[in-house]
Write a protein that holds these residues in place. Structure first.
Motif, PDB file in Angstrom:
ATOM      1  N   PRO A 172      -4.060  14.985  -3.943  1.00  0.00           N
ATOM      2  CA  PRO A 172      -4.966  14.126  -3.124  1.00  0.00           C
ATOM      3  C   PRO A 172      -6.013  13.674  -3.652  1.00  0.00           C
ATOM      4  O   PRO A 172      -6.360  12.569  -3.047  1.00  0.00           O
ATOM      5  N   GLY A 173      -6.540  14.165  -4.756  1.00  0.00           N
ATOM      6  CA  GLY A 173      -7.791  13.627  -5.474  1.00  0.00           C
ATOM      7  C   GLY A 173      -7.275  12.276  -6.128  1.00  0.00           C
ATOM      8  O   GLY A 173      -8.182  11.286  -5.749  1.00  0.00           O
ATOM      9  N   PRO A 174      -6.081  11.750  -6.752  1.00  0.00           N
ATOM     10  CA  PRO A 174      -5.744  10.561  -7.033  1.00  0.00           C
ATOM     11  C   PRO A 174      -5.672   9.635  -5.787  1.00  0.00           C
ATOM     12  O   PRO A 174      -6.094   8.328  -5.924  1.00  0.00           O
ATOM     13  N   LEU A 175      -5.057  10.067  -4.849  1.00  0.00           N
ATOM     14  CA  LEU A 175      -4.881   9.381  -3.798  1.00  0.00           C
ATOM     15  C   LEU A 175      -6.024   8.974  -3.069  1.00  0.00           C
ATOM     16  O   LEU A 175      -6.305   7.537  -2.529  1.00  0.00           O
ATOM     17  N   ALA A 176      -7.132   9.687  -3.083  1.00  0.00           N
ATOM     18  CA  ALA A 176      -8.482   9.288  -2.733  1.00  0.00           C
ATOM     19  C   ALA A 176      -9.029   8.137  -3.641  1.00  0.00           C
ATOM     20  O   ALA A 176      -9.510   7.284  -2.890  1.00  0.00           O
ATOM     21  N   LYS A 177      -8.719   8.354  -5.025  1.00  0.00           N
ATOM     22  CA  LYS A 177      -9.398   7.060  -5.783  1.00  0.00           C
ATOM     23  C   LYS A 177      -8.557   5.955  -5.358  1.00  0.00           C
ATOM     24  O   LYS A 177      -9.231   4.852  -5.224  1.00  0.00           O
ATOM     25  N   ALA A 178      -7.180   5.915  -5.248  1.00  0.00           N
ATOM     26  CA  ALA A 178      -6.554   4.881  -4.680  1.00  0.00           C
ATOM     27  C   ALA A 178      -6.870   3.861  -3.606  1.00  0.00           C
ATOM     28  O   ALA A 178      -7.094   2.955  -3.306  1.00  0.00           O
ATOM     29  N   GLU A 179      -7.451   4.951  -2.553  1.00  0.00           N
ATOM     30  CA  GLU A 179      -7.979   4.531  -1.158  1.00  0.00           C
ATOM     31  C   GLU A 179      -9.095   3.677  -1.752  1.00  0.00           C
ATOM     32  O   GLU A 179      -9.253   2.681  -0.935  1.00  0.00           O
ATOM     33  N   GLN A 180     -10.003   4.475  -2.456  1.00  0.00           N
ATOM     34  CA  GLN A 180     -11.216   3.521  -2.635  1.00  0.00           C
ATOM     35  C   GLN A 180     -11.059   2.289  -3.379  1.00  0.00           C
ATOM     36  O   GLN A 180     -11.588   1.190  -3.085  1.00  0.00           O
ATOM     37  N   THR A 181     -10.167   2.386  -4.377  1.00  0.00           N
ATOM     38  CA  THR A 181      -9.766   0.986  -4.902  1.00  0.00           C
ATOM     39  C   THR A 181      -9.146   0.046  -3.918  1.00  0.00           C
ATOM     40  O   THR A 181      -9.771  -1.132  -4.201  1.00  0.00           O
ATOM     41  N   LEU A 182      -8.507   0.325  -3.156  1.00  0.00           N
ATOM     42  CA  LEU A 182      -7.815  -0.681  -2.151  1.00  0.00           C
ATOM     43  C   LEU A 182      -8.944  -1.064  -1.272  1.00  0.00           C
ATOM     44  O   LEU A 182      -9.030  -2.082  -1.110  1.00  0.00           O
ATOM     45  N   GLU A 183      -9.992  -0.316  -1.020  1.00  0.00           N
ATOM     46  CA  GLU A 183     -10.895  -0.855  -0.133  1.00  0.00           C
ATOM     47  C   GLU A 183     -11.850  -1.686  -0.962  1.00  0.00           C
ATOM     48  O   GLU A 183     -12.202  -2.667  -0.472  1.00  0.00           O
ATOM     49  N   TYR A 184     -12.209  -1.487  -2.127  1.00  0.00           N
ATOM     50  CA  TYR A 184     -13.009  -2.358  -2.924  1.00  0.00           C
ATOM     51  C   TYR A 184     -12.252  -3.793  -3.367  1.00  0.00           C
ATOM     52  O   TYR A 184     -12.913  -4.598  -3.260  1.00  0.00           O
ATOM     53  N   GLY A 214     -10.225  -4.987  -1.090  1.00  0.00           N
ATOM     54  CA  GLY A 214     -10.161  -5.768   0.282  1.00  0.00           C
ATOM     55  C   GLY A 214      -8.791  -5.765   0.871  1.00  0.00           C
ATOM     56  O   GLY A 214      -8.361  -6.787   1.501  1.00  0.00           O
ATOM     57  N   CYS A 215      -7.893  -4.761   0.240  1.00  0.00           N
ATOM     58  CA  CYS A 215      -6.486  -5.096   0.838  1.00  0.00           C
ATOM     59  C   CYS A 215      -5.938  -3.670   1.223  1.00  0.00           C
ATOM     60  O   CYS A 215      -4.927  -3.204   1.085  1.00  0.00           O
ATOM     61  N   LYS A 216      -6.796  -2.826   1.890  1.00  0.00           N
ATOM     62  CA  LYS A 216      -6.538  -1.617   2.277  1.00  0.00           C
ATOM     63  C   LYS A 216      -5.379  -1.433   3.473  1.00  0.00           C
ATOM     64  O   LYS A 216      -4.499  -0.822   3.574  1.00  0.00           O
ATOM     65  N   ASP A 217      -5.514  -2.610   4.306  1.00  0.00           N
ATOM     66  CA  ASP A 217      -4.389  -3.006   5.197  1.00  0.00           C
ATOM     67  C   ASP A 217      -3.160  -3.374   4.864  1.00  0.00           C
ATOM     68  O   ASP A 217      -2.062  -3.320   5.548  1.00  0.00           O
ATOM     69  N   ARG A 218      -3.155  -3.807   3.488  1.00  0.00           N
ATOM     70  CA  ARG A 218      -1.792  -4.229   2.897  1.00  0.00           C
ATOM     71  C   ARG A 218      -0.905  -3.190   1.800  1.00  0.00           C
ATOM     72  O   ARG A 218       0.143  -3.640   1.483  1.00  0.00           O
ATOM     73  N   ALA A 219      -1.372  -1.755   2.099  1.00  0.00           N
ATOM     74  CA  ALA A 219      -0.811  -0.861   1.222  1.00  0.00           C
ATOM     75  C   ALA A 219      -0.660   0.339   1.737  1.00  0.00           C
ATOM     76  O   ALA A 219      -1.580   0.461   2.786  1.00  0.00           O
ATOM     77  N   GLU A 220       0.465   1.100   1.829  1.00  0.00           N
ATOM     78  CA  GLU A 220       0.333   2.591   2.318  1.00  0.00           C
ATOM     79  C   GLU A 220       0.170   3.396   1.218  1.00  0.00           C
ATOM     80  O   GLU A 220       0.902   3.530   0.381  1.00  0.00           O
ATOM     81  N   LEU A 221      -0.524   4.486   1.679  1.00  0.00           N
ATOM     82  CA  LEU A 221      -0.586   5.586   0.636  1.00  0.00           C
ATOM     83  C   LEU A 221      -0.008   6.844   1.224  1.00  0.00           C
ATOM     84  O   LEU A 221      -0.066   7.022   2.263  1.00  0.00           O
ATOM     85  N   ARG A 222       0.785   7.428   0.221  1.00  0.00           N
ATOM     86  CA  ARG A 222       1.508   8.556   0.459  1.00  0.00           C
ATOM     87  C   ARG A 222       1.117   9.575  -0.310  1.00  0.00           C
ATOM     88  O   ARG A 222       1.482   9.366  -1.552  1.00  0.00           O
ATOM     89  N   LEU A 223       1.332  10.874   0.269  1.00  0.00           N
ATOM     90  CA  LEU A 223       1.146  12.170  -0.611  1.00  0.00           C
ATOM     91  C   LEU A 223       2.315  12.780  -0.810  1.00  0.00           C
ATOM     92  O   LEU A 223       3.094  13.167   0.096  1.00  0.00           O
ATOM     93  N   GLY A 224       2.951  13.133  -1.880  1.00  0.00           N
ATOM     94  CA  GLY A 224       4.236  13.820  -2.208  1.00  0.00           C
ATOM     95  C   GLY A 224       4.469  13.854  -3.533  1.00  0.00           C
ATOM     96  O   GLY A 224       4.239  13.012  -4.503  1.00  0.00           O
ATOM     97  N   ASP A 225       5.724  14.512  -3.716  1.00  0.00           N
ATOM     98  CA  ASP A 225       6.291  14.669  -4.992  1.00  0.00           C
ATOM     99  C   ASP A 225       7.319  13.556  -5.249  1.00  0.00           C
ATOM    100  O   ASP A 225       8.181  13.389  -4.594  1.00  0.00           O
ATOM    101  N   GLY A 226       7.161  12.882  -6.333  1.00  0.00           N
ATOM    102  CA  GLY A 226       8.002  11.822  -6.535  1.00  0.00           C
ATOM    103  C   GLY A 226       8.427  10.944  -5.747  1.00  0.00           C
ATOM    104  O   GLY A 226       7.746  10.396  -4.839  1.00  0.00           O
TER     105      GLY A 226
END
Ligand SMILES: C[S@@+](CC[C@H](N)C(=O)[O-])C[C@H]1O[C@@H](n2cnc3c(N)ncnc32)[C@H](O)[C@@H]1O
Length: 221
Positions: A52-64, A66-78
């Motif tokens: 979850p830690g990296p995914l939270a970083k990714a969410e912030q990157t998408l927000e900065y 300005g394309c949060k609505d154009r990507a989906e983030l998913r938590l899981g193995d491979g």
């Protein structure tokens, strides 16, 4: 603001099949996910990570970016986060060669004709990943040497053909990197590791002979 990609991830982005869905597995900081999403070239962009830690970083990157609505983030193995056939390109960058092939092995739909393109930037053991791909029916569509943070990487694209190949050691060591002007630098870096690798190989074997020739410079990259 759009993040800047290092040479590894820029080269990986160039190998993504345009106009088709893409997943960035092990997205961590989410820089590649953001650049792919912001480009508008892909109908679906998925960023995924085991933790979850990296995914939270990714969410912030998408927000900065300005394309949060154009990507989906998913938590899981491979590739467990994807349904079979959901994406046309899977990027696996920055994990070890072994983690890369273990992730591929757990998703049999990838090793099938017409399966997705794999874009890989192994953090370690490039030669072993090439061998694994060839021995498991994948063909290398690209194998580009790049330098980032003072070391060499190989940015590979592979597609499943079902044709199994038993490569020689030198093919695994250099792959297709000789097709690039940077191939010479990459080959020198790979060769420099040989004396240490040779220590673990019994004398008199074919592998030892091939390594000795490469070390003596009798067999060019
Ligand atoms: C070193 S980072 C690489 C980040 C980015 N892809 C890059 O190349 O700059 C590796 C990431 O892969 C994730 N990872 C490792 N094993 C994974 C797995 N089995 N499934 C999904 N993500 C994984 C880690 O949590 C970490 O965030």
């Amino acid at each position: 603001m759009l993040p800047t990609l290092d040479a590894r991830l820029s080269a990986a982005a160039e190998l993504v099949r345009p106009g088709e869905p893409v997943a960035d597995i092990g997205c961590d900081h989410g820089k590649l996910t953001a650049v792919l999403a912001a480009s508008g070239k892909y109908p679906k962009v998925i960023g995924a990570d085991l933790r979850p830690g990296p995914l939270a970083k990714a969410e912030q990157t998408l927000e900065y970016a300005g394309c949060k609505d154009r990507a989906e983030l998913r938590l899981g193995d491979g590739l467990s986060v994807l349904s079979p056939g959901e994406v046309s390109t899977i990027v696996l960058a920055g994990v070890s060669a072994q983690t890369t092939w273990e992730i591929i092995e757990k998703a049999p739909w990838v090793s099938a004709p017409g399966g997705p393109r794999l874009v890989m930037v192994p953090a370690t053991r490039h030669s072993d990943l090439r061998r694994w791909l060839w021995e498991h029916g994948f063909a290398l569509a690209a194998d580009r040497p790049v330098q980032a943070a003072g070391r060499w990487y190989a940015v590979m694209a592979a597609e499943y053909t079902g044709e199994v190949k038993t490569p020689a050691f030198r093919e695994c060591l250099f792959g297709l990197t000789g097709q690039w002007p940077e191939g010479e630098g990459y080959a020198a870096w790979q060769k420099a590791k040989l004396p240490r690798l040779r220590l673990g190989v019994p004398d008199g074997t074919e592998l030892a002979k091939e390594m000795d020739e490469l070390i003596k410079g009798e067999s060019k990259a």
